[in-house]
Design a protein around this motif. Structure first.
Motif, PDB file in Angstrom:
ATOM      1  N   PRO A 133      46.385  36.939  38.152  1.00 45.29           N
ATOM      2  CA  PRO A 133      45.265  37.318  37.289  1.00 45.29           C
ATOM      3  C   PRO A 133      45.498  37.065  35.804  1.00 45.29           C
ATOM      4  CG  PRO A 133      46.489  39.274  37.913  1.00 45.29           C
ATOM      5  CD  PRO A 133      47.134  38.120  38.624  1.00 45.29           C
ATOM      6  N   ASP A 134      45.480  35.805  35.435  1.00 46.40           N
ATOM      7  CA  ASP A 134      45.551  35.455  34.008  1.00 46.40           C
ATOM      8  C   ASP A 134      44.792  34.158  33.787  1.00 46.40           C
ATOM      9  OD1 ASP A 134      47.600  33.098  34.078  1.00 46.40           O
ATOM     10  OD2 ASP A 134      48.607  34.689  35.180  1.00 46.40           O
ATOM     11  N   ALA A 135      44.305  33.989  32.573  1.00 50.34           N
ATOM     12  CA  ALA A 135      43.486  32.820  32.259  1.00 50.34           C
ATOM     13  C   ALA A 135      44.283  31.530  32.341  1.00 50.34           C
ATOM     14  CB  ALA A 135      42.882  32.971  30.856  1.00 50.34           C
ATOM     15  N   PHE A 136      45.572  31.579  32.019  1.00 50.25           N
ATOM     16  CA  PHE A 136      46.396  30.370  32.033  1.00 50.25           C
ATOM     17  C   PHE A 136      46.452  29.765  33.433  1.00 50.25           C
ATOM     18  CE2 PHE A 136      50.600  28.371  32.631  1.00 50.25           C
ATOM     19  CZ  PHE A 136      50.500  27.356  31.689  1.00 50.25           C
ATOM     20  N   GLN A 213      41.999  22.367  18.879  1.00 44.53           N
ATOM     21  CA  GLN A 213      42.372  21.661  17.653  1.00 44.53           C
ATOM     22  C   GLN A 213      41.845  22.379  16.413  1.00 44.53           C
ATOM     23  OE1 GLN A 213      40.750  17.769  18.450  1.00 44.53           O
ATOM     24  NE2 GLN A 213      42.644  17.014  19.387  1.00 44.53           N
ATOM     25  N   GLU A 214      40.726  23.061  16.568  1.00 42.73           N
ATOM     26  CA  GLU A 214      40.143  23.805  15.444  1.00 42.73           C
ATOM     27  C   GLU A 214      40.701  25.219  15.338  1.00 42.73           C
ATOM     28  OE1 GLU A 214      35.988  23.630  16.165  1.00 42.73           O
ATOM     29  OE2 GLU A 214      35.813  21.484  15.678  1.00 42.73           O
ATOM     30  N   GLY A 215      41.696  25.546  16.181  1.00 44.47           N
ATOM     31  CA  GLY A 215      42.319  26.861  16.124  1.00 44.47           C
ATOM     32  C   GLY A 215      41.491  27.965  16.733  1.00 44.47           C
ATOM     33  N   LEU A 216      40.517  27.619  17.581  1.00 45.32           N
ATOM     34  CA  LEU A 216      39.642  28.607  18.207  1.00 45.32           C
ATOM     35  C   LEU A 216      40.139  28.976  19.597  1.00 45.32           C
ATOM     36  CD1 LEU A 216      36.193  27.010  17.225  1.00 45.32           C
ATOM     37  CD2 LEU A 216      37.437  28.815  16.017  1.00 45.32           C
ATOM     38  N   TRP A 217      39.760  30.166  20.055  1.00 43.87           N
ATOM     39  CA  TRP A 217      40.055  30.584  21.423  1.00 43.87           C
ATOM     40  C   TRP A 217      38.873  30.121  22.285  1.00 43.87           C
ATOM     41  CZ3 TRP A 217      44.135  32.172  24.046  1.00 43.87           C
ATOM     42  CH2 TRP A 217      43.974  32.803  25.274  1.00 43.87           C
ATOM     43  N   PRO A 218      39.059  29.097  23.138  1.00 42.17           N
ATOM     44  CA  PRO A 218      37.936  28.500  23.874  1.00 42.17           C
ATOM     45  C   PRO A 218      37.200  29.517  24.746  1.00 42.17           C
ATOM     46  CG  PRO A 218      39.877  27.093  23.995  1.00 42.17           C
ATOM     47  CD  PRO A 218      40.324  28.392  23.400  1.00 42.17           C
ATOM     48  N   ALA A 219      35.899  29.288  24.891  1.00 42.81           N
ATOM     49  CA  ALA A 219      35.063  30.206  25.675  1.00 42.81           C
ATOM     50  C   ALA A 219      35.524  30.287  27.121  1.00 42.81           C
ATOM     51  CB  ALA A 219      33.606  29.750  25.607  1.00 42.81           C
ATOM     52  N   VAL A 220      36.018  29.164  27.684  1.00 41.71           N
ATOM     53  CA  VAL A 220      36.442  29.178  29.081  1.00 41.71           C
ATOM     54  C   VAL A 220      37.628  30.124  29.284  1.00 41.71           C
ATOM     55  CG1 VAL A 220      37.986  27.173  28.798  1.00 41.71           C
ATOM     56  CG2 VAL A 220      37.085  27.753  31.061  1.00 41.71           C
ATOM     57  N   LEU A 221      38.517  30.205  28.298  1.00 42.32           N
ATOM     58  CA  LEU A 221      39.662  31.104  28.427  1.00 42.32           C
ATOM     59  C   LEU A 221      39.228  32.560  28.286  1.00 42.32           C
ATOM     60  CD1 LEU A 221      42.468  29.228  26.458  1.00 42.32           C
ATOM     61  CD2 LEU A 221      41.999  29.233  28.913  1.00 42.32           C
ATOM     62  N   GLU A 222      38.277  32.823  27.406  1.00 45.08           N
ATOM     63  CA  GLU A 222      37.770  34.188  27.258  1.00 45.08           C
ATOM     64  C   GLU A 222      37.095  34.628  28.551  1.00 45.08           C
ATOM     65  OE1 GLU A 222      37.418  37.774  25.893  1.00 45.08           O
ATOM     66  OE2 GLU A 222      38.392  36.179  24.751  1.00 45.08           O
ATOM     67  N   ARG A 223      36.338  33.721  29.137  1.00 41.84           N
ATOM     68  CA  ARG A 223      35.666  34.049  30.405  1.00 41.84           C
ATOM     69  C   ARG A 223      36.679  34.324  31.508  1.00 41.84           C
ATOM     70  NH1 ARG A 223      33.779  31.333  35.123  1.00 41.84           N
ATOM     71  NH2 ARG A 223      31.805  32.200  35.897  1.00 41.84           N
ATOM     72  N   MET A 224      37.699  33.461  31.610  1.00 39.26           N
ATOM     73  CA  MET A 224      38.685  33.633  32.670  1.00 39.26           C
ATOM     74  C   MET A 224      39.538  34.880  32.440  1.00 39.26           C
ATOM     75  SD  MET A 224      37.827  31.281  34.608  1.00 39.26           S
ATOM     76  CE  MET A 224      39.017  31.774  35.822  1.00 39.26           C
ATOM     77  N   ARG A 225      39.844  35.186  31.201  1.00 39.14           N
ATOM     78  CA  ARG A 225      40.617  36.392  30.911  1.00 39.14           C
ATOM     79  C   ARG A 225      39.834  37.630  31.338  1.00 39.14           C
ATOM     80  NH1 ARG A 225      42.809  37.525  24.935  1.00 39.14           N
ATOM     81  NH2 ARG A 225      40.584  37.345  24.453  1.00 39.14           N
ATOM     82  N   ALA A 226      38.552  37.666  30.997  1.00 40.31           N
ATOM     83  CA  ALA A 226      37.729  38.821  31.361  1.00 40.31           C
ATOM     84  C   ALA A 226      37.600  38.948  32.870  1.00 40.31           C
ATOM     85  CB  ALA A 226      36.348  38.701  30.714  1.00 40.31           C
ATOM     86  N   ARG A 227      37.376  37.834  33.541  1.00 41.76           N
ATOM     87  CA  ARG A 227      37.183  37.870  34.997  1.00 41.76           C
ATOM     88  C   ARG A 227      38.463  38.285  35.723  1.00 41.76           C
ATOM     89  NH1 ARG A 227      32.688  34.949  37.244  1.00 41.76           N
ATOM     90  NH2 ARG A 227      33.928  34.724  39.139  1.00 41.76           N
ATOM     91  N   THR A 228      39.584  37.663  35.350  1.00 46.53           N
ATOM     92  CA  THR A 228      40.824  37.939  36.082  1.00 46.53           C
ATOM     93  C   THR A 228      41.309  39.359  35.859  1.00 46.53           C
ATOM     94  OG1 THR A 228      42.111  36.963  34.255  1.00 46.53           O
ATOM     95  CG2 THR A 228      41.566  35.522  36.108  1.00 46.53           C
ATOM     96  N   GLN A 229      41.175  39.864  34.633  1.00 48.98           N
ATOM     97  CA  GLN A 229      41.643  41.221  34.377  1.00 48.98           C
ATOM     98  C   GLN A 229      40.735  42.253  35.032  1.00 48.98           C
ATOM     99  OE1 GLN A 229      42.659  42.011  30.294  1.00 48.98           O
ATOM    100  NE2 GLN A 229      44.110  40.325  30.180  1.00 48.98           N
ATOM    101  N   ALA A 230      39.419  42.017  35.003  1.00 49.57           N
ATOM    102  CA  ALA A 230      38.505  42.938  35.695  1.00 49.57           C
ATOM    103  C   ALA A 230      38.761  42.924  37.191  1.00 49.57           C
ATOM    104  CB  ALA A 230      37.054  42.555  35.395  1.00 49.57           C
TER     105      ALA A 230
END
Length: 553
Positions: A133-136, A213-230
């Motif tokens: 359960p992690d986004a990586f 490259q722009e130093g942002l946290w991509p939306a796909v990782l935020e989605r996967m982090r939320a899903r896997t932890q929930a």
């Protein structure tokens, strides 16, 4: 290139025969040794070991989606409208949560619809039961550098240099992802879907790369982090309710066998830190204390503390609890048609078929909401493009090894998972002398061979080079006193779509030429291997909605 087999391993003997016949995709195999088969059946009966002749391809005929007005008149529709969940463990989890809330529910699957003496092996049954359960780990493959166009180009080059590529099979850094060119050439009608899946992932890969490259946290990782932890939080709570859904202790042992793998794990540690997860270094003694294994050929040992393993009988425990809380279960029904009402509040009707001694019987059931998790099964009209990513699934006995922790992962893909607790059993050595030794039933899994969604008669075949690589690397990792006895080998067909991740969608039809989406039906699709890890997300969402409603009241 000949397959080395200094110990006369029966499976490697079989693999060499397949190679000499010019096969790239090897056939499923089960040992013919009665002694090992009897030991597995007697002491580890939870894991079935069907022979290759008993394996039956799943029924992949598309499920029709129609307007309710086309339901034939005078059809005998049964039951009050309720939630109906259809498919594998993710559907069972949704049904169970609904039952735990005290609501009527029907859970249907076709697990028992096969002919006598036959066995259909669903995707989840060949998995390593490993929750990560992690986004990586759960994020699409392009997050770790496998961008579709460059991957396809590299695979074309490898196809032009097969001898050089095959000579590296035993190398620890042998690529774990391949393209199954042979089957693609034989299935040109599935090329358009493959192109759409590849292009969808390529576009998302470009967006991901730009965000990083722009130093942002991509939306796909935020989605996967939320899903896997929930999902993980929900599964841990469900484990307490059911009393043994997940095995103890939690965590997985990661082994780096080359400098390249050491660097990859160091990068993974930094990546996981960004999402609040921990990848910690272990000493060989610490690895032995928790996992019962002191690996050879290890340049570095790490532990993912948040990983877990499902118990071998986890689905049985879920369905037993479902029935206990008033849910209905039908295990021999195959979904044939969905009749949707134009008003989403009124649900619709599901048409199932059941094969019995007297022929096929149709069952029509009302539904208020339908949740479908049907793996590689498609829909008509087509709703979402899918391709297969075929892994290798081996069942084996680990003689002289009492593994007591979670999964052991060698390199990027090679998994050794203790599915059941070890037992001390009388075991013969190579001279026939009996010794009392610890024996652990394990599953080895690895790799991905990109193949058509419907593989026809090749459904249980797998990349033979990847199988040889997996077996060699695990044996190189195990201490010399441990012996691995292979019981069976099959392919395990995960599916993936244009998003590269699990998605939930509502079907779309075009009545009178106008687009209409039917929200009363949810199709869970394109898991890419994450079906078990993420199967707690939808139930967690259902539970949160109930809690929110109660709080407002």
């Amino acid at each position: 290139m000949r397959i080395l087999n200094v110990d006369n391993d029966p499976y490697l003997t079989f693999a060499e025969t397949e190679r000499r016949q010019g096969k790239k995709q090897f056939s499923p195999w089960t040992t013919s040794n009665p002694q090992w088969l009897e030991m597995a059946k007697r002491y580890f009966p939870e894991i079935p070991l069907p022979t290759a002749a008993q394996l039956e391809k799943p029924d992949l005929r598309p499920v029709d989606i129609r307007d309710l007005q086309t339901l034939p008149p005078h059809t005998a529709v049964m039951g009050e409208a309720c939630l109906v969940a259809v498919g594998g463990p993710p559907a069972a989890a949704v049904a169970l949560e609904h039952a735990l809330q005290g609501k009527p529910v029907l859970y249907a699957s076709d697990q028992e619809k096969t002919l006598p003496g036959k066995c259909t092996r669903p995707i989840w049954a060949g998995a390593g039961n490993h929750g990560e359960p992690d986004a990586f780990t759960e994020a699409p493959a392009y997050v770790t550098g496998h961008r579709p166009l460059s991957f396809i180009f590299k695979e074309l080059l490898r196809a032009c240099l097969p001898c050089h590529y095959d000579s590296q099979v035993l190398d620890p850094d042998y690529p774990w992802l391949r393209i199954n060119f042979g089957e693609w050439l034989g299935n040109p009608h599935q090329w358009p879907a493959a192109f759409r899946v590849a292009w969808g992932n390529q576009r998302l890969a470009q967006l991901y790369r730009r965000a990083r490259q722009e130093g942002l946290w991509p939306a796909v990782l935020e989605r996967m982090r939320a899903r896997t932890q929930a999902s993980a939080d929900y599964l841990h709570s469900l484990d307490k309710v059911l009393g043994g859904l997940l095995r103890e202790p939690r965590g997985s042992l990661l082994i780096a066998e080359s400098p390249q793998q050491v660097r990859a794990l160091e990068d993974a540690a930094a990546f996981l830190k960004e999402e609040g997860r921990v990848l910690r270094a272990l000493t060989p003694d610490q690895a032995f204390e928790k996992y019962g294994l002191r690996p050879r050929q290890a340049l570095a040992l790490w532990e993912k503390t948040h990983d877990f393993i499902f118990e071998a009988d986890f689905l049985k425990k879920m369905t037993t609890a479902l029935q206990k809380h008033g849910g209905e279960i039908q295990n021999a029904w195959r979904l044939k048609r969905i009749y949707v009402d134009g008003n989403p509040q009124k649900g619709g009707v599901l048409e199932f078929c059941e094969n019995g001694a007297t022929g096929e019987t149709r069952h029509y059931r009302r539904f208020s909401q339908a949740h479908l998790s049907l793996g590689a099964t498609s829909f008509q009209p087509q709703q979402y493009d899918l391709i297969s990513v075929t892994g290798i699934s081996m069942n084996a006995l680990l003689i002289g090894g009492a593994l007591r922790g979670g999964p052991v992962v060698c390199g990027p893909s090679n998994h050794l998972v203790p599915l059941l607790a070890p037992q001390t059993l009388p075991v013969p050595d190579r001279s026939g002398q009996q010794h009392s030794l610890p024996v652990t039933f394990v599953r080895l899994s690895a790799a991905g061979s990109v193949s058509p969604r419907d593989r026809g008669q090749q459904w249980y075949c797998y990349d033979g080079r990847q199988a040889v690589h997996l077996l060699h690397r695990i044996r190189e990792t195990l201490p010399a006193e441990m012996r691995l006895v292979v019981l069976s080998v099959t392919g395990c067909n995960r599916v993936i779509g244009k998003d590269g991740q699990q998605v939930e969608l509502h079907p779309t039809l075009y009545p009178a030429g106008r687009k209409k989406t039917y929200s009363q039906v949810t199709i869970q699709i394109g898991a890419g291997g994450g079906g078990l890890t993420q199967m707690g997300f939808i139930p967690a969402t259902m539970r949160a909605m109930i809690h929110e409603t109660e709080t407002k009241c």
